[in-house]
Write a protein that holds these residues in place. Structure first.
Motif, PDB file in Angstrom:
ATOM      1  N   UNK A  30       0.857  -1.177   0.000  1.00  0.00           N
ATOM      2  CA  UNK A  30       0.000   0.000   0.000  1.00  0.00           C
ATOM      3  C   UNK A  30       0.896   1.231   0.000  1.00  0.00           C
ATOM      4  N   UNK A  31       1.174   1.775  -1.167  1.00  0.00           N
ATOM      5  CA  UNK A  31       2.098   2.907  -1.345  1.00  0.00           C
ATOM      6  C   UNK A  31       3.294   2.739  -0.411  1.00  0.00           C
ATOM      7  N   UNK A  32       3.506   3.677   0.520  1.00  0.00           N
ATOM      8  CA  UNK A  32       4.643   3.575   1.446  1.00  0.00           C
ATOM      9  C   UNK A  32       4.270   2.807   2.714  1.00  0.00           C
ATOM     10  N   UNK A  33       3.038   2.377   2.813  1.00  0.00           N
ATOM     11  CA  UNK A  33       2.548   1.686   4.001  1.00  0.00           C
ATOM     12  C   UNK A  33       2.349   0.204   3.703  1.00  0.00           C
ATOM     13  N   UNK A  34       1.769  -0.506   4.648  1.00  0.00           N
ATOM     14  CA  UNK A  34       1.425  -1.911   4.434  1.00  0.00           C
ATOM     15  C   UNK A  34      -0.003  -2.120   4.933  1.00  0.00           C
ATOM     16  N   UNK A  35      -0.736  -2.974   4.239  1.00  0.00           N
ATOM     17  CA  UNK A  35      -2.117  -3.243   4.618  1.00  0.00           C
ATOM     18  C   UNK A  35      -2.286  -4.717   4.945  1.00  0.00           C
ATOM     19  N   UNK A  36      -3.269  -4.991   5.781  1.00  0.00           N
ATOM     20  CA  UNK A  36      -3.643  -6.358   6.108  1.00  0.00           C
ATOM     21  C   UNK A  36      -5.087  -6.552   5.683  1.00  0.00           C
ATOM     22  N   UNK A  37      -5.302  -7.568   4.864  1.00  0.00           N
ATOM     23  CA  UNK A  37      -6.650  -7.970   4.482  1.00  0.00           C
ATOM     24  C   UNK A  37      -6.913  -9.275   5.221  1.00  0.00           C
ATOM     25  N   UNK A  38      -8.015  -9.327   5.975  1.00  0.00           N
ATOM     26  CA  UNK A  38      -8.255 -10.482   6.842  1.00  0.00           C
ATOM     27  C   UNK A  38      -9.704 -10.929   6.768  1.00  0.00           C
ATOM     28  N   UNK A  39      -9.908 -12.192   7.154  1.00  0.00           N
ATOM     29  CA  UNK A  39     -11.254 -12.754   7.224  1.00  0.00           C
ATOM     30  C   UNK A  39     -11.323 -13.684   8.422  1.00  0.00           C
ATOM     31  N   UNK A  40     -12.517 -13.825   8.960  1.00  0.00           N
ATOM     32  CA  UNK A  40     -12.721 -14.732  10.080  1.00  0.00           C
ATOM     33  C   UNK A  40     -14.149 -15.216  10.112  1.00  0.00           C
ATOM     34  N   UNK A  41     -14.350 -16.381  10.708  1.00  0.00           N
ATOM     35  CA  UNK A  41     -15.697 -16.926  10.848  1.00  0.00           C
ATOM     36  C   UNK A  41     -16.552 -16.094  11.796  1.00  0.00           C
ATOM     37  N   UNK A  42     -15.893 -15.360  12.695  1.00  0.00           N
ATOM     38  CA  UNK A  42     -16.585 -14.547  13.693  1.00  0.00           C
ATOM     39  C   UNK A  42     -15.916 -13.182  13.768  1.00  0.00           C
ATOM     40  N   UNK A  43     -16.552 -12.254  14.476  1.00  0.00           N
ATOM     41  CA  UNK A  43     -15.956 -10.944  14.685  1.00  0.00           C
ATOM     42  C   UNK A  43     -14.646 -11.093  15.467  1.00  0.00           C
ATOM     43  N   UNK A  44     -14.642 -11.960  16.476  1.00  0.00           N
ATOM     44  CA  UNK A  44     -13.424 -12.218  17.240  1.00  0.00           C
ATOM     45  C   UNK A  44     -12.328 -12.777  16.327  1.00  0.00           C
ATOM     46  N   UNK A  45     -12.703 -13.671  15.429  1.00  0.00           N
ATOM     47  CA  UNK A  45     -11.741 -14.274  14.515  1.00  0.00           C
ATOM     48  C   UNK A  45     -11.105 -13.276  13.575  1.00  0.00           C
ATOM     49  N   UNK A  46     -11.885 -12.355  13.036  1.00  0.00           N
ATOM     50  CA  UNK A  46     -11.306 -11.372  12.110  1.00  0.00           C
ATOM     51  C   UNK A  46     -10.414 -10.386  12.857  1.00  0.00           C
ATOM     52  N   UNK A  47     -10.773 -10.012  14.100  1.00  0.00           N
ATOM     53  CA  UNK A  47      -9.904  -9.134  14.885  1.00  0.00           C
ATOM     54  C   UNK A  47      -8.564  -9.822  15.139  1.00  0.00           C
ATOM     55  N   UNK A  48      -8.588 -11.093  15.529  1.00  0.00           N
ATOM     56  CA  UNK A  48      -7.354 -11.842  15.786  1.00  0.00           C
ATOM     57  C   UNK A  48      -6.533 -11.979  14.505  1.00  0.00           C
ATOM     58  N   UNK A  49      -7.194 -12.197  13.372  1.00  0.00           N
ATOM     59  CA  UNK A  49      -6.485 -12.339  12.096  1.00  0.00           C
ATOM     60  C   UNK A  49      -5.785 -11.037  11.713  1.00  0.00           C
ATOM     61  N   UNK A  50      -6.436  -9.887  11.903  1.00  0.00           N
ATOM     62  CA  UNK A  50      -5.783  -8.605  11.605  1.00  0.00           C
ATOM     63  C   UNK A  50      -4.585  -8.418  12.527  1.00  0.00           C
ATOM     64  N   UNK A  51      -4.748  -8.752  13.813  1.00  0.00           N
ATOM     65  CA  UNK A  51      -3.635  -8.625  14.760  1.00  0.00           C
ATOM     66  C   UNK A  51      -2.478  -9.543  14.370  1.00  0.00           C
ATOM     67  N   UNK A  52      -2.784 -10.760  13.921  1.00  0.00           N
ATOM     68  CA  UNK A  52      -1.725 -11.655  13.431  1.00  0.00           C
ATOM     69  C   UNK A  52      -1.039 -11.050  12.207  1.00  0.00           C
TER      70      UNK A  52
END
Length: 149
Positions: free
Chosen positions: A14-36
């Motif tokens: 992402x230009x000079x930055x970095x992005x994380x695209x994440x998915x999870x079965x639950x809201x908790x799962x997607x939050x953990x995936x972004x953190x990972x």
């Protein structure tokens, strides 16, 4: 693409930055995936056996702010504890309304703190609201978050 049970993430340029695209079965799962994804953006190789687990709790006024504040807290804890938070577990995300119509979202989570001295870490400076997306999809949740590096 990195996968854990019920969740996945990919790092995106992402230009000079970095992005994380994440998915999870639950809201908790997607939050953990972004953190990972934040951990993966910080370090190519994370040792499996160093560091102790610690708990954290975050509260915000809406879901998107909760995701932002959670990631911001992880970056803060990295700097204060001199450890890279990895192996994220989001145990619960709760939502409540008080009598004054104020929303409150709370997250209870844990992570393993790997001492920065044990790894070759890149500095991720901050989480941004730029292009942030958090949405429910047919089979769970998806998120997209840009980090300033």
């Amino acid at each position: 693409m990195t996968r854990k049970r019920g969740q996945r993430f990919e790092l995106r340029e992402h230009t000079a930055d970095i992005a994380v695209e994440a998915a999870g079965d639950s809201l908790e799962g997607v939050f953990a995936a972004v953190a990972d994804g934040l951990g993966a953006a910080s370090c190519d190789e994370i040792p499996d056996e160093t560091g102790d687990r610690f708990s954290l709790s975050v509260t915000a006024e809406n879901r998107e702010a909760l995701l932002f504040d959670y990631l911001d807290e992880l970056i803060y804890l990295r700097d204060v504890r001199v450890e890279l938070p990895v192996d994220h577990r989001v145990e619960a995300i709760t939502h409540s309304d008080d009598a004054d119509d104020a929303e409150s979202w709370t997250l209870e989570a844990s992570a393993r703190g790997v001492p920065l001295a044990d790894i070759d870490a890149r500095e991720v400076k901050a989480v941004t609201y730029s292009e942030m997306r958090l949405e429910r999809v047919d089979d769970g949740w998806e998120a997209y978050v840009v980090f300033d590096v």
